[in-house]
Design an enzyme around this catalytic site. Structure first.
Site, short mmCIF file in Angstrom:
data_model
loop_
_atom_site.label_atom_id
_atom_site.label_comp_id
_atom_site.label_asym_id
_atom_site.label_seq_id
_atom_site.Cartn_x
_atom_site.Cartn_y
_atom_site.Cartn_z
N TYR A 1 53.39 34.83 81.58
CA TYR A 1 52.67 33.76 81.06
C TYR A 1 51.39 33.34 81.90
O TYR A 1 51.22 32.38 82.57
CB TYR A 1 53.57 32.44 81.08
N GLY A 2 50.51 34.36 81.93
CA GLY A 2 49.34 34.14 82.73
C GLY A 2 48.18 34.91 82.07
O GLY A 2 48.19 35.41 81.11
#
Length: 339
Positions: A62-63
């Site tokens: 999640y980046g």
């Protein structure tokens, strides 16, 4: 506030009936400032009574460019506020090839994924639950879950979850190792036979259902009326249901839910979250939020109680709604759903 119990290998854990998704704090070109994200996380946890934990959901990828920015942010939060570590139950998605979204459930990669998350957490928070984000079609499920079962024995993860699976796959996995939670999309615009079957199977086996996107990725708040209301670079811009040709059709249910919510004195977001919560004592809505006010609005939905008449009215709207557009674009991504 209402709560639910997670059945983990080390014993029962009481969590708030509404969880907190952390994905959009970091899964964008420019992640939120720590100060903003930290304040939102603290606000949610601080709103809970003693003994009740907040279910926090993050992801290895999640980046920006599928990096570990989300896990690194979570580590910084617990480094700054170590007293909050025991007040949160941390669930992390992983199991894709490094820095990608391609599922890889091989024993080697599953262990790589868990070890990388632990490395980025730097011991600031235990990894209470780990789940492979998608079932790898090229690896037997027993291999992936067998690797996670070994990591539970080693004390690296506290429990195992599954994500985006059919009821029969969930039950198959539960035979390999007890599954603590299963994560699927559930909302007023995403509630069909697959969801119903998973919710039923989970309840019969003491498995919690983590229902992500309970407000339709923000659409059911009523604040998204055109593509212009979604920031540039936001992944929702590519989703079929948010396209201009589908927006008007899909907004019809929003207006109906808003009307019912207004009569009850709550927001349409709270109505949607509370309705998802009403689907079972084991169902935890997982809305995402990056701001204090939205976090508190979401969490307070755990206090909402429907009368029989109100619940019937909401359910009728949902069952009769017509939606335009699929969950994800293209067959390449759809193939990984509901494995």
């Amino acid at each position: 506030m209402s709560t639910t119990t997670l059945h983990t290998p080390s014993g029962p854990v009481t969590v708030n009936k509404v969880a907190h998704g952390l994905m959009l704090m970091t899964w964008k070109a420019q992640p939120n400032p720590d100060e903003q994200s930290f304040a939102a996380i603290k606000a949610g946890i601080d709103s809970l009574p003693p003994g009740v934990k907040m279910f926090l959901n993050g992801g290895e990828f999640y980046g920006p460019n599928c990096s570990t920015a989300n896990i690194e942010m979570i580590a910084r939060f617990f480094e700054k506020y170590p007293e909050y570590a025991d007040r949160a139950f941390l669930s992390v998605k992983g199991g894709a090839k490094a820095d990608s979204l391609v599922p890889d459930g091989s024993e080697e990669n599953v262990k790589r994924s868990v070890n990388r998350v632990l490395e980025k957490l730097r011991g600031k928070k235990t990894l209470d639950l780990f789940e492979c984000a998608r079932v790898d079609p090229n690896t037997p499920l027993e291999v992936s879950l067998g690797a996670l079962a070994q990591l539970v024995k080693e004390g690296k993860i506290g429990s195992i979850g599954m994500s985006e699976v059919k009821a029969e796959t969930l039950l198959r996995g539960h035979k390999v190792h007890p599954i603590t939670a299963v994560e699927i999309e559930v909302s007023p615009w995403e509630y069909g036979p697959q969801q119903k079957a998973v919710i039923k199977a989970a309840q019969e086996n003491n498995i919690a259902v983590i229902a992500y996107s309970p407000i339709g990725r923000g659409f059911l708040t009523g604040q998204i009326k055109s593509l212009d209301d979604i920031p540039e670079g936001d992944f929702r811009r590519m989703l079929p249901r948010f396209q201009p040709e589908n927006m008007a059709t899909n907004f019809a249910i929003v207006e109906k839910l808003q009307s019912i919510a207004k009569e009850k004195g709550i927001t349409s977001a709270q109505l949607s979250i509370a309705w998802v919560s009403s689907l079972g004592p084991h169902v935890l809505p997982l809305p995402g939020s990056s701001h204090i006010d939205r976090t508190l609005e979401n969490v307070s939905a755990s206090k909402v109680q429907f009368t029989t008449e109100e619940l019937t009215k909401v359910t009728e709207v949902i069952e009769n709604a017509v939606f335009a557009g699929t969950r994800y674009p293209g067959d390449d991504r759809a193939m990984y759903l509901w494995a």
